[in-house]
Design a protein around this motif. Structure first.
Motif, short mmCIF file in Angstrom:
data_model
loop_
_atom_site.label_atom_id
_atom_site.label_comp_id
_atom_site.label_asym_id
_atom_site.label_seq_id
_atom_site.Cartn_x
_atom_site.Cartn_y
_atom_site.Cartn_z
N HIS A 92 0.86 -1.18 0.00
CA HIS A 92 0.00 0.00 0.00
C HIS A 92 0.90 1.23 0.00
O HIS A 92 1.78 1.35 0.85
CB HIS A 92 -0.87 0.03 1.26
N ARG A 93 0.66 2.14 -0.94
CA ARG A 93 1.43 3.39 -0.99
C ARG A 93 0.47 4.57 -1.02
O ARG A 93 -0.40 4.64 -1.87
CB ARG A 93 2.32 3.40 -2.24
N SER A 94 0.64 5.45 -0.05
CA SER A 94 -0.15 6.68 -0.04
C SER A 94 0.83 7.83 -0.24
O SER A 94 2.05 7.63 -0.15
CB SER A 94 -0.91 6.83 1.28
N PRO A 95 0.32 9.04 -0.51
CA PRO A 95 1.24 10.16 -0.69
C PRO A 95 2.18 10.36 0.50
O PRO A 95 3.31 10.81 0.32
CB PRO A 95 0.31 11.36 -0.88
N ASP A 96 1.74 10.00 1.71
CA ASP A 96 2.55 10.23 2.91
C ASP A 96 2.76 8.97 3.73
O ASP A 96 3.01 9.06 4.93
CB ASP A 96 1.90 11.30 3.79
N GLY A 97 2.65 7.78 3.12
CA GLY A 97 2.81 6.58 3.91
C GLY A 97 3.00 5.34 3.07
O GLY A 97 2.86 5.36 1.85
N PHE A 98 3.32 4.25 3.76
CA PHE A 98 3.58 2.97 3.11
C PHE A 98 3.19 1.86 4.07
O PHE A 98 3.37 1.99 5.29
CB PHE A 98 5.08 2.87 2.78
N ALA A 99 2.68 0.74 3.54
CA ALA A 99 2.35 -0.42 4.38
C ALA A 99 2.52 -1.69 3.57
O ALA A 99 2.25 -1.72 2.37
CB ALA A 99 0.93 -0.32 4.93
N ALA A 100 2.96 -2.75 4.25
CA ALA A 100 3.08 -4.09 3.66
C ALA A 100 2.09 -4.99 4.39
O ALA A 100 2.08 -5.04 5.62
CB ALA A 100 4.50 -4.61 3.80
N GLU A 101 1.28 -5.70 3.63
CA GLU A 101 0.19 -6.51 4.19
C GLU A 101 0.34 -7.95 3.74
O GLU A 101 0.66 -8.21 2.58
CB GLU A 101 -1.14 -5.93 3.70
N GLN A 102 0.07 -8.90 4.65
CA GLN A 102 0.17 -10.32 4.34
C GLN A 102 -1.11 -11.02 4.79
O GLN A 102 -1.55 -10.86 5.93
CB GLN A 102 1.37 -10.94 5.02
N LEU A 103 -1.68 -11.83 3.91
CA LEU A 103 -2.89 -12.59 4.21
C LEU A 103 -2.65 -13.59 5.32
O LEU A 103 -1.63 -14.27 5.35
CB LEU A 103 -3.34 -13.34 2.96
N LEU A 104 -3.60 -13.69 6.24
CA LEU A 104 -3.57 -14.72 7.27
C LEU A 104 -4.51 -15.87 6.90
O LEU A 104 -4.15 -17.04 7.02
CB LEU A 104 -3.96 -14.15 8.63
N GLU A 105 -5.72 -15.54 6.47
CA GLU A 105 -6.70 -16.55 6.04
C GLU A 105 -7.75 -15.88 5.20
O GLU A 105 -8.07 -14.71 5.39
CB GLU A 105 -7.34 -17.26 7.23
N GLY A 106 -8.29 -16.64 4.25
CA GLY A 106 -9.35 -16.09 3.42
C GLY A 106 -10.03 -17.17 2.61
O GLY A 106 -9.42 -18.18 2.25
N ILE A 107 -11.31 -16.96 2.36
CA ILE A 107 -12.07 -17.85 1.49
C ILE A 107 -12.88 -17.00 0.53
O ILE A 107 -13.12 -15.81 0.77
CB ILE A 107 -13.00 -18.81 2.27
N GLY A 108 -13.28 -17.60 -0.56
CA GLY A 108 -14.06 -16.85 -1.54
C GLY A 108 -14.85 -17.77 -2.44
O GLY A 108 -14.62 -18.98 -2.49
N ASP A 109 -15.79 -17.21 -3.15
CA ASP A 109 -16.62 -17.93 -4.10
C ASP A 109 -16.63 -17.16 -5.41
O ASP A 109 -16.65 -15.92 -5.42
CB ASP A 109 -18.07 -18.04 -3.59
N ILE A 110 -16.66 -17.91 -6.50
CA ILE A 110 -16.80 -17.27 -7.81
C ILE A 110 -18.25 -16.80 -7.93
O ILE A 110 -19.19 -17.55 -7.65
CB ILE A 110 -16.45 -18.23 -8.95
N VAL A 111 -18.44 -15.56 -8.35
CA VAL A 111 -19.78 -15.02 -8.58
C VAL A 111 -20.10 -15.19 -10.05
O VAL A 111 -19.35 -14.74 -10.92
CB VAL A 111 -19.85 -13.53 -8.18
N VAL A 112 -21.19 -15.91 -10.33
CA VAL A 112 -21.59 -16.22 -11.70
C VAL A 112 -22.90 -15.51 -12.01
O VAL A 112 -23.84 -15.55 -11.22
CB VAL A 112 -21.75 -17.75 -11.88
#
Length: 161
Positions: A92-112
């Motif tokens: 993530h980059r903002s004009p005045d900042g920065f962040a690094a993000e890492q997934l812990l857990e996630g699920i998803g479904d395809i939307v048809v």
């Protein structure tokens, strides 16, 4: 008189600390995103069992992410239309900042819609491993995320406490 002055200062400090904490309770911010590349690999043990990797980029629309951008890659195990995130990393980059993000857990479904896949609806938890500047409030914070399709190859990504 000294005690009342000290009490006023302490209450003010604790009040400011409390307000800073409350400002992140609930919605943190959101992005409008677009998938820029995908690859799909058959696992080979049965039909419709695949590993999908995709890269995406986002523009911040609200909260602490307003005017920020994201570059990310995610890998999902897909069993028919249900997916389990295997990993994801975002910068993530903002004009005045920065962040690094890492997934812990996630699920998803395809939307048809009809016979066409229009996107993935997903949710889970993620952790900001590093954050500085305007995004420092996210440093070492674990948050929830949701992703909802907004059109073919596009989605809205939201983060909340």
């Amino acid at each position: 008189m000294t005690q009342s002055f000290l009490a006023t200062i302490l209450c003010s400090v604790f009040g400011l600390i409390g307000m800073a904490g409350v400002s992140l309770a609930g919605p943190i911010g959101g992005y409008d995103c677009a998938i820029i590349a995908t690859a799909r690999y058959a696992v080979g043990d049965r039909n419709e069992h695949d590993v999908v990797s995709f890269q995406y980029t986002c523009n911040g629309v609200d909260g602490v992410f307003k005017n920020a951008v994201v570059t990310a890659i995610s890998v999902v195990e897909l069993d028919n239309e249900e997916g389990t995130f295997m990993g994801s990393f975002s910068l993530h980059r903002s004009p005045d900042g920065f962040a690094a993000e890492q997934l812990l857990e996630g699920i998803g479904d395809i939307v048809v819609e009809g016979d066409n896949a229009v996107g993935i609806e997903a949710y889970g938890k993620t952790s900001f491993k590093f954050a500085s500047g305007a995004l420092e409030c996210l440093a070492e914070k674990t948050v929830k995320f949701t992703a909802k399709p907004t059109g073919f190859g596009k989605f809205k990504l939201e983060f909340m406490d």
